[in-house]
Design a protein around this motif. Structure first.
Motif, PDB file in Angstrom:
ATOM      1  N   SER A 171     -21.116  -2.601  29.176  1.00 56.98           N
ATOM      2  CA  SER A 171     -20.606  -3.918  28.819  1.00 56.98           C
ATOM      3  C   SER A 171     -19.376  -4.256  29.656  1.00 56.98           C
ATOM      4  O   SER A 171     -19.213  -5.389  30.135  1.00 56.98           O
ATOM      5  N   GLU A 172     -18.518  -3.274  29.844  1.00 51.55           N
ATOM      6  CA  GLU A 172     -17.328  -3.481  30.677  1.00 51.55           C
ATOM      7  C   GLU A 172     -17.722  -3.757  32.124  1.00 51.55           C
ATOM      8  O   GLU A 172     -17.076  -4.565  32.802  1.00 51.55           O
ATOM      9  N   ASN A 198      -7.891  -6.216  35.142  1.00 44.82           N
ATOM     10  CA  ASN A 198      -7.943  -5.730  33.755  1.00 44.82           C
ATOM     11  C   ASN A 198      -9.302  -5.130  33.422  1.00 44.82           C
ATOM     12  O   ASN A 198      -9.389  -4.070  32.795  1.00 44.82           O
ATOM     13  N   GLU A 199     -10.352  -5.823  33.813  1.00 46.08           N
ATOM     14  CA  GLU A 199     -11.700  -5.345  33.487  1.00 46.08           C
ATOM     15  C   GLU A 199     -12.054  -4.083  34.271  1.00 46.08           C
ATOM     16  O   GLU A 199     -12.722  -3.191  33.745  1.00 46.08           O
ATOM     17  N   GLU A 220     -18.376  -7.285  32.399  1.00 45.79           N
ATOM     18  CA  GLU A 220     -17.142  -8.068  32.389  1.00 45.79           C
ATOM     19  C   GLU A 220     -16.454  -8.022  33.755  1.00 45.79           C
ATOM     20  O   GLU A 220     -15.841  -9.013  34.178  1.00 45.79           O
ATOM     21  N   VAL A 221     -16.561  -6.897  34.462  1.00 44.30           N
ATOM     22  CA  VAL A 221     -16.044  -6.811  35.833  1.00 44.30           C
ATOM     23  C   VAL A 221     -16.796  -7.816  36.709  1.00 44.30           C
ATOM     24  O   VAL A 221     -16.184  -8.585  37.472  1.00 44.30           O
ATOM     25  N   GLN A 245      -7.946 -11.052  35.820  1.00 36.74           N
ATOM     26  CA  GLN A 245      -8.938 -10.555  34.861  1.00 36.74           C
ATOM     27  C   GLN A 245      -9.757  -9.429  35.479  1.00 36.74           C
ATOM     28  O   GLN A 245     -10.089  -8.451  34.801  1.00 36.74           O
ATOM     29  N   ASP A 294     -10.472  -1.326  32.427  1.00 37.80           N
ATOM     30  CA  ASP A 294     -11.265  -1.020  31.226  1.00 37.80           C
ATOM     31  C   ASP A 294     -12.510  -0.225  31.593  1.00 37.80           C
ATOM     32  O   ASP A 294     -12.878   0.734  30.899  1.00 37.80           O
ATOM     33  N   LEU A 295     -13.169  -0.604  32.679  1.00 39.39           N
ATOM     34  CA  LEU A 295     -14.382   0.100  33.099  1.00 39.39           C
ATOM     35  C   LEU A 295     -14.081   1.558  33.415  1.00 39.39           C
ATOM     36  O   LEU A 295     -14.815   2.461  32.987  1.00 39.39           O
ATOM     37  N   ASP A 333     -18.417 -10.503  35.826  1.00 42.72           N
ATOM     38  CA  ASP A 333     -18.090 -11.863  35.408  1.00 42.72           C
ATOM     39  C   ASP A 333     -16.749 -12.310  35.992  1.00 42.72           C
ATOM     40  O   ASP A 333     -16.635 -13.413  36.531  1.00 42.72           O
ATOM     41  N   ALA A 334     -15.738 -11.467  35.902  1.00 37.34           N
ATOM     42  CA  ALA A 334     -14.416 -11.804  36.447  1.00 37.34           C
ATOM     43  C   ALA A 334     -14.487 -11.979  37.966  1.00 37.34           C
ATOM     44  O   ALA A 334     -13.859 -12.884  38.525  1.00 37.34           O
TER      45      ALA A 334
END
Length: 99
Positions: free
Chosen positions: A35-36, A54-55, A39-40, A51, A58-59, A42-43
């Motif tokens: 999921s992360e 940040n992503e 999000e990477v 972003q 998180d990844l 997407d950013a």
């Protein structure tokens, strides 16, 4: 700024989250990691660099957590595979055909 090795980062994630990660289990931890990754992407596609940073963080955190749950020392595994350069051509500056 704190300077930490990959092994130290993985240990930090274990100290912080291992109990929760073990309760969640490998499969759900892997799904959160994936999921992360989304999000990477997407950013990146939105060209939102703040972003994206940040992503990406998180990844990496979720990858380290997943490795903790399944018992992989990621630093050792990485060095074994990539420590001498490209795993295919064995060069530090890869000369493999571009894919």
């Amino acid at each position: 700024m704190i300077d930490m090795s990959l092994r130290e980062l993985q240990k930090l994630m274990a100290e912080t989250y291992l109990e929760r990660d073990l309760k969640r289990g490998a499969e759900k931890t892997l799904l959160w990691m994936m999921s992360e990754a989304g999000e990477v992407a997407d950013a990146f596609l939105k060209k939102d660099f703040e972003q994206l940073k940040n992503e990406a963080s998180d990844l990496l955190a979720w990858l380290l957590s997943f490795c903790n749950v399944v018992g992989i020392d990621l630093e050792s595994a990485f060095i074994t595979k990539y420590g001498d350069g490209c795993p295919q051509c064995k060069k530090k500056s890869c000369v493999c055909e571009f894919r």
